[in-house]
Design an enzyme around this catalytic site. Structure first.
Site, short mmCIF file in Angstrom:
data_model
loop_
_atom_site.label_atom_id
_atom_site.label_comp_id
_atom_site.label_asym_id
_atom_site.label_seq_id
_atom_site.Cartn_x
_atom_site.Cartn_y
_atom_site.Cartn_z
CB CYS A 120 -16.75 -21.69 -19.89
SG CYS A 120 -16.72 -20.86 -18.30
NE ARG A 159 -18.97 -19.13 -24.73
CZ ARG A 159 -19.67 -18.01 -24.86
NH1 ARG A 159 -20.04 -17.62 -26.06
NH2 ARG A 159 -20.00 -17.28 -23.81
CD1 TRP A 200 -10.23 -19.85 -19.87
CD2 TRP A 200 -10.84 -18.39 -18.29
NE1 TRP A 200 -9.26 -18.90 -19.79
CE2 TRP A 200 -9.59 -17.99 -18.83
CE3 TRP A 200 -11.40 -17.62 -17.27
CZ2 TRP A 200 -8.92 -16.85 -18.39
CZ3 TRP A 200 -10.72 -16.49 -16.84
CH2 TRP A 200 -9.50 -16.11 -17.40
CG ASN A 260 -20.75 -20.14 -18.97
OD1 ASN A 260 -20.05 -21.06 -18.59
ND2 ASN A 260 -21.04 -19.94 -20.25
N GLY A 261 -20.19 -17.61 -15.39
CA GLY A 261 -20.30 -16.38 -14.63
C GLY A 261 -19.55 -16.46 -13.31
CD GLU A 304 -6.35 -5.57 -33.08
OE1 GLU A 304 -6.74 -6.71 -33.40
OE2 GLU A 304 -6.54 -5.07 -31.96
CE LYS A 328 -6.50 -9.80 -33.44
NZ LYS A 328 -6.69 -9.17 -32.14
CD GLU A 377 -5.64 -11.02 -28.71
OE1 GLU A 377 -6.68 -10.87 -28.08
OE2 GLU A 377 -5.58 -10.90 -29.96
CG HIS A 407 8.94 11.40 -25.28
ND1 HIS A 407 9.29 12.53 -24.57
CD2 HIS A 407 8.68 11.82 -26.55
CE1 HIS A 407 9.24 13.58 -25.37
NE2 HIS A 407 8.87 13.18 -26.57
CE LYS A 455 -14.50 -14.24 -31.14
NZ LYS A 455 -13.42 -13.54 -31.88
#
Length: 605
Positions: free
Chosen positions: A2, A27, A75, A99-100, A478, A482, A485, A501, A600
């Site tokens: 955050c 973030r 967050w 944070n953490g 990727e 994207k 996300e 397969h 982020k």
């Protein structure tokens, strides 16, 4: 994961803190709040669930005047996103933002409950607040109470602590979570990332693990956890605050896609000696002798950066013939990798603060490997802890879904592969191709309107498949990432050769299948995949660097990209996939820059 900001100085703290939190929205967060010391030297706290607009409305009703304060966008990790769980948390005369993750918070909380402490939230952060308050007895400076507290904490944290008793001071602490100090004229900042205060100052000091900083209007003092003073020279940030603004674009993500040609050019600039057709080795911090002695390379990264690492494996093994293993960082150290002294470990991280990648880096160094980090943020933890660092020079990337950082990571790995293979017979041509890359990329951006029209025909789909072979398989991964996300559409990337397969069972009427087709040795094989998808009713979207009337007629939709060598095709084919994901998400009404549940920089395991 955050955003944190603290301010002490000569201007209105509440205004600067709110502005800083707004610039840290990228973030990711689900609640927000601020604490400040008012003109009567009393602490006020304003918090809310949801987005910053709600917090702005609450604060603007108060119109606070203050010269010191702290703020946070949260967050949720411990406890759901509610106002009670939002930061800052207060116990007694102190308030903190954090944070953490505190790994031993249950044990600590039980101790505090036995002592009769009452908790108003479900967070691990409130435990820290209680412990600091217990140590913060009469006559004890706030920094001493914080130093005693952090020695009891296991896990990761970046802390800003504020006290009514010492109203002109903020105490900060850091372990395994980023914290940077901004040095202004009579004002000082403590934030989780530079954009929070970049409009006020570009002079910064990056805190290291195991350090405490004391901010007052008179300056900044840094100590280690034992109270020993630490001196560190400031770093000047070279990019401007304007670079972190939208600049007329509807979203940061679109702006950053359009910045990719410039970002690629900046990554190349100064890294090549065109006259001698070689890569400047000093940019990687490795000598020719050191490169020559590398017997094995390990690459570790997360998410989008992991996809870049997979492409890097193709480039390095093909051009330099050095074996490469690529790991998702969160799995690396737990599989007990066989690393020998003299091996090279490459970590790839946009922020330089990704917790799992840092853990993998430390494990590799402990095993004797030399460490190279490919990173975008000067002064970040990964760049400081590595033996060598190669900066991508992308400029600030605000959108949560990485775009320009990814393509510059690909270019960085291409440069490294060329550096590792100085006597390759095609080096001169490979370097010429790289120099032409930004212009070729510009051509793809001219197709934006065409890709937006395609997005309007596909945006109602619930599932997508992305197929690629060789170096384009990671690009398929990727492309799928994207899309999922930012649009929340289920999407999967597969090697095209694996379609029979399992994935072929998913193909039915109308399923969009994006197929990356390059004119190379595998061209004919991928053509058969297109036929198989079409015969089962799937909608084929072919992205190709080869104009073939047969393929155009066979594909439901065809996106033509310029031709380059097999390695740089991966960079060029990334652009239309980014634009497609962007436009589909916008049409579906999704929050492109702040996708739900994502942050982020993932600074916790």
């Amino acid at each position: 994961m955050c955003g944190i900001i603290g301010y002490v100085g000569i201007n209105n703290a509440a205004t600067l803190i709110l502005d800083g939190l707004k610039k840290l929205e990228y973030r990711g967060y689900d609640s927000a709040g601020i604490a400040y010391i008012n003109t009567e030297n009393k602490m006020d706290i304003v918090r809310c669930k949801g987005k910053m607009n709600e917090l702005f409305n609450k604060v603007n009703q108060i119109k606070p005047q203050s010269f010191v304060g702290i703020g946070h966008t949260r967050w949720a990790t411990h406890g759901s996103p509610t106002e009670n769980n939002a930061h800052p948390h207060r116990v007694g005369s102190i308030a903190i933002v954090h944070n953490g993750i505190i790994e031993n918070f249950i044990e600590l909380k039980q101790e505090l409950l036995v002592k009769g402490k009452e908790f108003k939230s479900d967070t691990d952060t409130e435990v820290i607040c209680h412990i600091i308050n217990d140590y913060y007895t009469e006559g004890v400076p706030l920094e001493d109470a914080v130093r005693k507290t952090v020695k009891r904490l296991n896990g990761s944290y970046a802390l800003n602590v504020l006290s009514e008793r010492e109203p002109g001071k903020i105490v900060c602490a850091r372990k395994d979570s980023p914290l940077v100090i901004g040095l202004g004229e009579g004002e000082y900042f403590s934030a989780s990332d530079v954009p929070a205060f970049l409009s006020s100052t570009r002079d910064v000091v990056f805190m290291e693990d195991g350090e405490i900083a004391i901010l007052t209007k008179d300056g900044v003092e840094i100590l280690d956890f034992d109270g020993v003073p630490v001196h560190r020279e400031p770093i000047k940030i070279t990019w401007s605050s304007a670079m972190a603004e939208k600049g007329g674009y509807k979203h940061f993500m679109l702006k950053e896609i359009y910045e990719e040609p410039r970002a690629i050019a900046d990554t190349i600039t100064g890294r090549i000696n065109s006259e001698r057709a070689e890569v400047n080795l000093y940019e990687f911090g490795l000598t020719a002798s050191e490169l020559k002695n590398i017997k094995k390379i390990f690459i570790s990264a997360c998410g989008t950066s992991w996809h870049a690492g997979l492409c890097g494996k193709y480039m390095i093994e093909s051009l330099a013939r050095v074996p490469v293993e690529v790991d998702i960082s969160s799995e690396f150290r737990y599989r007990k990798p066989i690393i020998r002294k003299g091996d090279l470990f490459i970590s790839i991280t946009q922020s330089g603060e990704t917790a799992d990648t840092l853990a993998a880096l430390r494990e590799a160094k402990k095993c004797g490997a030399s460490a190279l980090t490919i990173c975008n943020v000067v002064g970040s933890t990964a760049s400081r802890e590595s033996d060598h660092v190669f900066y991508t020079h992308s400029g600030p990337e605000i959108g949560v879904a990485s775009t320009k950082a990814f393509v510059t990571q690909l270019v960085s790995l291409y440069l490294f592969a060329l550096a590792l293979a100085p006597n390759h017979s095609d080096t001169e041509e490979l370097i010429k191709d790289l120099l032409h890359l930004p212009a070729l990329f510009e051509q793809i951006l001219l197709m934006d309107t065409e890709i937006e029209k395609l997005a309007r025909t596909l945006h109602k789909a619930n599932d997508f498949l992305f197929l690629g072979r060789g170096i384009l398989y990671p690009i398929a991964l990727e492309g799928a990432l994207k899309l999922k996300e930012i649009s929340y559409i289920h999407a999967e990337g597969y090697p095209a050769g694996e379609m029979k397969h399992g994935p072929i069972a998913l193909i039915d009427d109308g399923l969009p299948v994006v197929i990356l087709l390059s004119k190379d040795a595998l061209y004919e094989k991928v053509l058969s995949n297109i036929e198989e998808v079409k015969s089962r009713g799937g909608t084929t979207i072919v992205v190709s660097n080869y104009e073939d009337a047969y393929v155009r007629n066979m594909a439901h939709h065809f996106i033509s990209v310029p031709f380059s060598n097999i390695y740089l095709n991966s960079v060029l084919m990334t652009a239309p996939l980014q634009l497609l994901a962007y436009h589909i998400a916008v049409i579906r009404g999704c929050d492109v820059d702040q996708p739900r549940n994502l942050a982020k920089s993932v600074t916790v395991e």
